[in-house]
Design a protein around this motif. Structure first.
Motif, PDB file in Angstrom:
ATOM      1  N   ALA A  11      21.171  41.143  18.170  1.00  0.00           N
ATOM      2  CA  ALA A  11      19.799  41.439  18.586  1.00  0.00           C
ATOM      3  C   ALA A  11      19.117  42.391  17.601  1.00  0.00           C
ATOM      4  O   ALA A  11      17.955  42.190  17.239  1.00  0.00           O
ATOM      5  CB  ALA A  11      19.782  42.033  19.992  1.00  0.00           C
ATOM      6  N   GLU A  12      19.831  43.395  17.147  1.00  0.00           N
ATOM      7  CA  GLU A  12      19.269  44.353  16.199  1.00  0.00           C
ATOM      8  C   GLU A  12      18.962  43.680  14.859  1.00  0.00           C
ATOM      9  O   GLU A  12      17.939  43.951  14.236  1.00  0.00           O
ATOM     10  CB  GLU A  12      20.217  45.539  15.995  1.00  0.00           C
ATOM     11  N   GLU A  15      15.883  41.507  15.395  1.00  0.00           N
ATOM     12  CA  GLU A  15      14.690  42.332  15.577  1.00  0.00           C
ATOM     13  C   GLU A  15      14.188  42.900  14.252  1.00  0.00           C
ATOM     14  O   GLU A  15      12.981  42.979  14.013  1.00  0.00           O
ATOM     15  CB  GLU A  15      14.976  43.467  16.556  1.00  0.00           C
ATOM     16  N   SER A  16      15.108  43.259  13.355  1.00  0.00           N
ATOM     17  CA  SER A  16      14.690  43.840  12.079  1.00  0.00           C
ATOM     18  C   SER A  16      13.980  42.808  11.195  1.00  0.00           C
ATOM     19  O   SER A  16      13.211  43.172  10.312  1.00  0.00           O
ATOM     20  CB  SER A  16      15.885  44.434  11.343  1.00  0.00           C
ATOM     21  N   GLY A  19      11.171  40.757  14.738  1.00  0.00           N
ATOM     22  CA  GLY A  19      10.603  41.496  15.867  1.00  0.00           C
ATOM     23  C   GLY A  19       9.131  41.171  16.048  1.00  0.00           C
ATOM     24  O   GLY A  19       8.341  41.268  15.124  1.00  0.00           O
ATOM     25  N   LYS A  22       6.645  44.418  18.304  1.00  0.00           N
ATOM     26  CA  LYS A  22       7.511  45.450  18.871  1.00  0.00           C
ATOM     27  C   LYS A  22       7.966  45.113  20.284  1.00  0.00           C
ATOM     28  O   LYS A  22       8.214  45.977  21.096  1.00  0.00           O
ATOM     29  CB  LYS A  22       6.817  46.818  18.840  1.00  0.00           C
ATOM     30  N   GLY A  24      10.655  43.124  20.801  1.00  0.00           N
ATOM     31  CA  GLY A  24      12.075  42.850  20.766  1.00  0.00           C
ATOM     32  C   GLY A  24      12.402  41.467  20.236  1.00  0.00           C
ATOM     33  O   GLY A  24      11.528  40.680  19.923  1.00  0.00           O
ATOM     34  N   PRO A  25      13.690  41.185  20.151  1.00  0.00           N
ATOM     35  CA  PRO A  25      14.162  39.963  19.512  1.00  0.00           C
ATOM     36  C   PRO A  25      14.276  38.775  20.477  1.00  0.00           C
ATOM     37  O   PRO A  25      15.313  38.150  20.589  1.00  0.00           O
ATOM     38  CB  PRO A  25      15.539  40.376  18.996  1.00  0.00           C
ATOM     39  N   ASN A  26      13.216  38.467  21.203  1.00  0.00           N
ATOM     40  CA  ASN A  26      13.245  37.331  22.109  1.00  0.00           C
ATOM     41  C   ASN A  26      13.022  36.045  21.320  1.00  0.00           C
ATOM     42  O   ASN A  26      12.192  35.985  20.434  1.00  0.00           O
ATOM     43  CB  ASN A  26      12.166  37.476  23.183  1.00  0.00           C
TER      44      ASN A  26
END
Length: 67
Positions: A11-12, A15-16, A19, A22, A24-26
């Motif tokens: 997920a991180e 997201e980076s 994203g 802001k 999140g990584p949906n």
């Protein structure tokens, strides 16, 4: 629709790179089969599907908690 947790750390990483506002990584994945779904019809409403997913992820399913 099926929601599943991602592997630890994935997920991180997502997201980076991806994203969205802001939020999140949906990720919304098109897992439809061309034999079951008219892709031309689906493409005609694709923007509405994406917008609905983003709205739902931003507002959250309960108590205005983002996904």
């Amino acid at each position: 629709m099926i929601a599943e947790p991602l592997e630890k750390g994935l997920a991180e990483d997502i997201e980076s790179v991806f994203g969205l506002d802001k939020q999140g990584p949906n990720i919304l994945l098109d897992d439809t089969l061309s034999s079951e779904v008219d892709k031309n019809l689906r493409n005609a409403i694709k923007d509405s599907i994406v917008q609905g997913f983003q709205w739902g992820a931003r507002e959250g399913p309960l108590c205005d908690e983002p996904i």
